[in-house]
Write a protein that holds these residues in place. Sequence first.
Motif, short mmCIF file in Angstrom:
data_model
loop_
_atom_site.label_atom_id
_atom_site.label_comp_id
_atom_site.label_asym_id
_atom_site.label_seq_id
_atom_site.Cartn_x
_atom_site.Cartn_y
_atom_site.Cartn_z
N ALA A 1 0.71 -1.17 0.07
CA ALA A 1 0.20 -0.33 -0.38
C ALA A 1 0.92 1.20 0.24
O ALA A 1 0.49 2.29 -0.60
N ALA A 2 2.51 1.34 0.85
CA ALA A 2 2.42 2.58 0.83
C ALA A 2 3.24 2.39 -0.66
O ALA A 2 3.51 3.72 -0.87
N LEU A 3 3.86 1.29 -1.23
CA LEU A 3 4.10 1.92 -2.92
C LEU A 3 3.13 2.06 -3.53
O LEU A 3 3.66 3.05 -4.46
N GLU A 4 1.78 2.01 -3.75
CA GLU A 4 0.76 2.17 -4.34
C GLU A 4 0.65 3.92 -4.56
O GLU A 4 0.39 4.51 -5.25
N THR A 5 0.62 3.98 -2.59
CA THR A 5 0.16 5.25 -2.40
C THR A 5 1.51 5.83 -2.90
O THR A 5 1.38 7.41 -2.60
N GLU A 6 2.61 5.85 -3.54
CA GLU A 6 3.67 7.31 -3.11
C GLU A 6 4.17 7.53 -2.25
O GLU A 6 4.88 8.56 -2.55
N ASN A 7 4.33 6.86 -1.19
CA ASN A 7 5.28 7.00 0.67
C ASN A 7 6.53 6.13 0.42
O ASN A 7 7.11 7.35 1.08
N VAL A 8 6.51 5.21 -0.33
CA VAL A 8 7.72 4.76 -0.73
C VAL A 8 8.45 5.07 -2.58
O VAL A 8 7.26 4.80 -3.14
N ASP A 9 9.47 4.90 -3.10
CA ASP A 9 9.49 4.25 -4.39
C ASP A 9 9.39 2.77 -5.24
O ASP A 9 9.23 2.97 -6.03
N ILE A 10 10.78 2.15 -3.74
CA ILE A 10 10.71 0.97 -4.19
C ILE A 10 10.20 0.42 -2.84
O ILE A 10 10.54 1.10 -1.70
N ILE A 11 10.14 -1.17 -2.24
CA ILE A 11 10.00 -2.00 -1.16
C ILE A 11 11.48 -2.58 -1.59
O ILE A 11 11.60 -3.81 -2.24
N VAL A 12 12.17 -2.78 -0.66
CA VAL A 12 13.24 -3.73 -1.21
C VAL A 12 13.14 -5.05 0.76
O VAL A 12 13.51 -3.75 1.88
N ALA A 13 12.56 -5.41 0.69
CA ALA A 13 12.35 -6.07 2.55
C ALA A 13 12.17 -7.99 2.07
O ALA A 13 10.85 -8.58 2.28
N GLY A 14 13.14 -8.06 1.36
CA GLY A 14 13.24 -9.62 1.14
C GLY A 14 12.20 -10.02 0.48
O GLY A 14 11.41 -10.97 0.62
N MET A 15 11.39 -9.45 -0.18
CA MET A 15 9.86 -9.33 -1.01
C MET A 15 9.81 -10.45 -2.41
O MET A 15 10.72 -10.50 -3.24
N THR A 16 8.90 -11.67 -2.06
CA THR A 16 8.91 -13.27 -3.12
C THR A 16 7.88 -12.66 -4.15
O THR A 16 7.22 -11.39 -3.97
N PRO A 17 8.89 -12.30 -5.72
CA PRO A 17 7.51 -11.57 -6.36
C PRO A 17 6.89 -13.04 -6.74
O PRO A 17 6.79 -13.97 -7.41
N ASP A 18 5.39 -12.73 -6.15
CA ASP A 18 4.24 -13.74 -6.38
C ASP A 18 3.30 -13.34 -7.79
O ASP A 18 3.63 -12.29 -7.70
N GLU A 19 2.58 -14.43 -8.04
CA GLU A 19 1.72 -13.81 -8.36
C GLU A 19 1.02 -12.61 -8.14
O GLU A 19 -0.26 -11.71 -8.77
N GLU A 20 -0.42 -12.84 -7.01
CA GLU A 20 -1.19 -11.79 -6.35
C GLU A 20 -0.01 -10.38 -6.37
O GLU A 20 -0.66 -9.75 -6.83
N ARG A 21 0.93 -10.30 -6.22
CA ARG A 21 1.63 -9.15 -5.76
C ARG A 21 2.21 -8.52 -7.39
O ARG A 21 2.19 -7.77 -6.84
N SER A 22 2.26 -9.22 -8.51
CA SER A 22 2.68 -9.36 -9.20
C SER A 22 1.64 -8.02 -10.36
O SER A 22 1.59 -7.39 -11.46
#
Length: 272
Positions: A101-122
């Motif tokens: 949500a923080a990325l979508e609302t442009e509160n942050v530019d990128i997420i670097v959090a050991g995040m796994t690129p799964d289908e749902e998030r993509s």
Amino acid sequence: MSKKFNKHMVLIMAVLLVSLILTACGGSEDTSSESSIIEAIQNSGKIVMGTSADYPPYEFHKQIDGKDTIVGFDIDIAKEIAKDLNVELEIKDMDFDGLLAALETENVDIIVAGMTPDEERSKSVDFSKVYYDPEQGLLVRNEDKDKYQSLDDLKGMKIGAQKGTIQEDVANDIEDAQVKALGKITDLVLELKNEKIDGLILAIPVAEAYDKANDDITLSPHIDFGKEGGVAVAIKKGNDELVDAINSTIDRVMEEGLLDKFIQDATALAEE
Ligand code: ARG
């Protein structure tokens, strides 16, 4: 007749002109929105990353020279991304399940959090290439080290996982499991110590870091949930130039052997 023809010509020309202007505007809008995120980042002089700093050795809090600092190999990678863009790095720490949500609302530019690129998030964000791909394991209290020999032994278990993570899904797939999902892994570690839960699913490097930092909990040597799908940087959709820039930094960091060094240093720092 000729008057009518003139009227028509004027009308046609007007329509042509308007559509020409619209096409031109649309075109420039497209390219400017593609390059503008990098431009906007460079104009502001900083790139803002969102993370959940409860994830050693990826990102975690550490007293450095008496000051609370967020460190880890994700932070080192993000610093290289910032360096290649010629800007400073700003870190915003939050619960993992608030990051998208923080990325979508442009509160942050990128997420670097050991995040796994799964289908749902993509569906809602774009991902860089995968830069690390660990297995997942189970953190238990010392006395339960050999209690769970196979995945079958986990039936009906009180099991914890961080809210909104792949590990929460893994926990939910265990038959009759009573799943406790919390925002911060540090709170789940306390729940494990206090016998509110009997196991905590984590990527193995993270489980090992908590194992080393705590005398009373340990990584179960018998349980392996397999890989989670690797980790990548998340970027707001439609910013291909930023994705490309981040991918070339990741390539460089890997080619120069920096990633291995970052992981080793962060693992050592987490153990100190
Ligand atoms: N890789 C897992 C996921 O994407 C867990 C990530 C947790 N990250 C963190 N910084 N706590 O769901």
